[in-house]
Enzyme design. Structure first.
Site, PDB file in Angstrom:
ATOM      1  N   HIS A 195       0.827  -1.212   0.000  1.00 17.06           N
ATOM      2  CA  HIS A 195       0.000   0.000   0.000  1.00 17.06           C
ATOM      3  C   HIS A 195       0.860   1.261   0.000  1.00 17.06           C
ATOM      4  O   HIS A 195       1.940   1.307   0.610  1.00 17.06           O
ATOM      5  CB  HIS A 195      -1.004  -0.001   1.162  1.00 17.06           C
ATOM      6  CG  HIS A 195      -0.418  -0.002   2.529  1.00 17.06           C
ATOM      7  ND1 HIS A 195       0.021   1.159   3.156  1.00 17.06           N
ATOM      8  CD2 HIS A 195      -0.219  -0.993   3.423  1.00 17.06           C
ATOM      9  CE1 HIS A 195       0.459   0.865   4.367  1.00 17.06           C
ATOM     10  NE2 HIS A 195       0.339  -0.439   4.562  1.00 17.06           N
ATOM     11  N   ASP A 220      -0.255   4.330   1.027  1.00  5.92           N
ATOM     12  CA  ASP A 220      -0.652   5.357   1.993  1.00  5.92           C
ATOM     13  C   ASP A 220       0.027   5.179   3.334  1.00  5.92           C
ATOM     14  O   ASP A 220       0.606   4.138   3.645  1.00  5.92           O
ATOM     15  CB  ASP A 220      -2.170   5.379   2.167  1.00  5.92           C
ATOM     16  CG  ASP A 220      -2.730   4.089   2.745  1.00  5.92           C
ATOM     17  OD1 ASP A 220      -2.262   3.004   2.344  1.00  5.92           O
ATOM     18  OD2 ASP A 220      -3.633   4.158   3.601  1.00  5.92           O
ATOM     19  N   ASP A 275       6.053   1.242   7.505  1.00  2.00           N
ATOM     20  CA  ASP A 275       4.719   0.798   7.094  1.00  2.00           C
ATOM     21  C   ASP A 275       4.187   1.674   5.969  1.00  2.00           C
ATOM     22  O   ASP A 275       3.452   2.606   6.217  1.00  2.00           O
ATOM     23  CB  ASP A 275       3.781   0.833   8.298  1.00  2.00           C
ATOM     24  CG  ASP A 275       2.439   0.205   8.037  1.00  2.00           C
ATOM     25  OD1 ASP A 275       2.299  -0.494   7.015  1.00  2.00           O
ATOM     26  OD2 ASP A 275       1.518   0.402   8.840  1.00  2.00           O
ATOM     27  N   GLU A 283      -5.160   1.903   2.605  1.00  2.00           N
ATOM     28  CA  GLU A 283      -5.137   0.693   3.428  1.00  2.00           C
ATOM     29  C   GLU A 283      -5.330   1.026   4.902  1.00  2.00           C
ATOM     30  O   GLU A 283      -5.847   0.208   5.666  1.00  2.00           O
ATOM     31  CB  GLU A 283      -3.811  -0.051   3.228  1.00  2.00           C
ATOM     32  CG  GLU A 283      -3.738  -1.414   3.888  1.00  2.00           C
ATOM     33  CD  GLU A 283      -3.230  -1.385   5.327  1.00  2.00           C
ATOM     34  OE1 GLU A 283      -3.359  -2.419   6.015  1.00  2.00           O
ATOM     35  OE2 GLU A 283      -2.699  -0.340   5.762  1.00  2.00           O
ATOM     36  N   GLU A 284      -4.885   2.220   5.301  1.00  2.00           N
ATOM     37  CA  GLU A 284      -4.860   2.558   6.729  1.00  2.00           C
ATOM     38  C   GLU A 284      -6.192   3.076   7.259  1.00  2.00           C
ATOM     39  O   GLU A 284      -6.288   3.414   8.440  1.00  2.00           O
ATOM     40  CB  GLU A 284      -3.769   3.615   6.994  1.00  2.00           C
ATOM     41  CG  GLU A 284      -2.349   3.201   6.624  1.00  2.00           C
ATOM     42  CD  GLU A 284      -1.756   2.174   7.566  1.00  2.00           C
ATOM     43  OE1 GLU A 284      -2.481   1.700   8.463  1.00  2.00           O
ATOM     44  OE2 GLU A 284      -0.569   1.847   7.411  1.00  2.00           O
ATOM     45  N   GLU A 324       3.870  -6.197   3.953  1.00  2.00           N
ATOM     46  CA  GLU A 324       3.773  -5.570   5.266  1.00  2.00           C
ATOM     47  C   GLU A 324       5.070  -5.832   6.045  1.00  2.00           C
ATOM     48  O   GLU A 324       5.711  -6.866   5.879  1.00  2.00           O
ATOM     49  CB  GLU A 324       2.591  -6.151   6.040  1.00  2.00           C
ATOM     50  CG  GLU A 324       1.236  -5.727   5.536  1.00  2.00           C
ATOM     51  CD  GLU A 324       0.864  -4.317   5.953  1.00  2.00           C
ATOM     52  OE1 GLU A 324       1.627  -3.689   6.719  1.00  2.00           O
ATOM     53  OE2 GLU A 324      -0.193  -3.836   5.506  1.00  2.00           O
ATOM     54  N   HIS A 334       3.376   3.143  12.542  1.00  2.00           N
ATOM     55  CA  HIS A 334       2.485   4.193  13.038  1.00  2.00           C
ATOM     56  C   HIS A 334       3.100   5.018  14.168  1.00  2.00           C
ATOM     57  O   HIS A 334       2.441   5.917  14.695  1.00  2.00           O
ATOM     58  CB  HIS A 334       1.125   3.636  13.505  1.00  2.00           C
ATOM     59  CG  HIS A 334       0.374   2.903  12.456  1.00  2.00           C
ATOM     60  ND1 HIS A 334      -0.892   2.398  12.655  1.00  2.00           N
ATOM     61  CD2 HIS A 334       0.696   2.584  11.172  1.00  2.00           C
ATOM     62  CE1 HIS A 334      -1.311   1.797  11.565  1.00  2.00           C
ATOM     63  NE2 HIS A 334      -0.355   1.881  10.647  1.00  2.00           N
TER      64      HIS A 334
END
Length: 355
Positions: A70, A72, A96, A126-127, A155, A329
């Site tokens: 992903h 984003d 991430d 995705e988030e 991931e 994150h």
């Protein structure tokens, strides 16, 4: 528009990707750059769906695999631009999962004749909520673009294979009573007191350990919130316990719901959120070849990832990428340069050795 150079090293490309801000919902500038960079390679067929970019080889190989990542990130937290120090790349999305995206982009650009046909998917959102997820949208609009015998979702996994993923279900279990003045509590029934039985059932619950493809998936059933009460002098008539169930991917959502309703028989049970697990499929030939090249002991994935979307399409999948998911994150997230290079080398070896 700045052009991404897919011939630079994986760490250099990761830094460049991090420096293109792509918080969920704002991925268009990065998707534009990814599309333009991939379109320069004649061995790839490139498709664009919203801010999801798909690039495919079409060599007529006996097998097709999918590599997905992903674009984003979570919101900015004073962690841009990228910073490099001591062999680490710091910055929003470094872990991430722009390190993994860099690996996928490098492979797409440089593997002209892989031993298997490859579909590379770089998707948005995705988030955030599932219905905006670019991979989910692709499963609805063009599922044929995601067909394959095996998929790798990049991931962060510390460059260790994490196979499949758990399913997840959230429910609300409600105990009911009757309101009364707290000075005359015998005139009512206290719903918060009644909820004690719900908590007792949770405390007594013994979660399963489920072997699948030689991996042990541990389930979990936990209260995550509780609400109830009217006023300081009122016996409450409602108390709701929010519960999260993490279940092995061999159990369907319908089976998970039936299981929970059996456990909490006698109470109102409402499902508020649900997502299926993802089967690892490590017995498939492509997966076995992947594991042989990657080495190490595969681990079960505790948590939910987009590998589950591939399972719904009948495509077994694993998580495999650079970076420690514990730093995802976080303001100080980072990815080791050595892991970016290691993941690329292993995937390249898998896609160039005899299939």
């Amino acid at each position: 528009m700045t052009q991404l150079d897919l011939t630079v090293s994986g760490p250099d490309l990761t830094e460049a990707l991090v420096n293109v801000s792509s918080v969920s919902g704002t991925e268009e500038p990065l998707a534009d750059q990814v599309e333009a960079a991939l379109s320069a390679y004649s061995h790839l067929k490139v498709f664009r769906h919203g801010n999801t970019v798909v690039a495919r080889t079409d060599l007529g190989r006996a097998e097709r695999i999918v590599i997905a990542g992903h674009l984003d990130t979570v919101p900015l937290n004073d962690n841009l631009p990228a910073r490099r120090a001591d062999g680490l790349i710091h910055g929003l999305g470094a872990c991430d999962m722009k390190g993994g995206v860099a690996v996928g982009l490098r492979l797409a650009a440089t593997l002209v004749e892989p031993n298997r046909d490859v579909t590379y998917v770089f998707y948005d959102c995705e988030e955030i909520e599932s219905e905006r997820n670019g991979l989910f949208k692709l499963t609805q609009s063009n599922p044929e673009l995601l067909e394959g015998v095996f998929a790798v979702v990049m991931e962060p996994s510390n460059a260790v294979v994490e196979a499949g993923c758990q399913g997840t279900m959230r429910i609300e279990v409600t105990a009911r009573g009757e309101r009364a003045h707290s000075a005359r509590s015998w005139m009512g029934r206290n719903a918060i007191h009644a909820a004690g039985d719900i908590l007792a059932r949770l405390a007594a619950y013994e979660p399963r350990r489920v072997p699948i493809d030689g991996l042990e998936y541990r389930e979990g059933l936990n209260a995550v919130a509780i609400s109830g009460g009217v006023a300081g002098n009122v016996v409450p008539d409602l108390c709701t316990v929010e519960i999260n169930y993490r279940f092995a991917p061999s159990r369907s959502e319908a089976e998970a719901e039936a299981h929970l309703r059996e456990i909490f028989d006698g109470y109102d049970v409402a499902v508020t959120d649900s997502a299926p697990g993802g089967m690892p499929g490590l017995e498939r030939p492509a997966a076995a070849a992947f594991l042989q090249v990657v080495g190490g002991e595969p681990q079960p994935k505790f948590g939910w990832t987009d590998v589950a979307r591939f399972t719904l399409l009948g495509v077994p999948a694993v998580n495999y990428g650079p970076g420690d998911p514990l730093y995802a994150h976080k303001q100080d997230e980072f990815v080791p340069e050595a892991e970016i290079e290691l993941c690329e080398q292993r995937l390249r070896s898998w896609l160039t050795t005899s299939a």
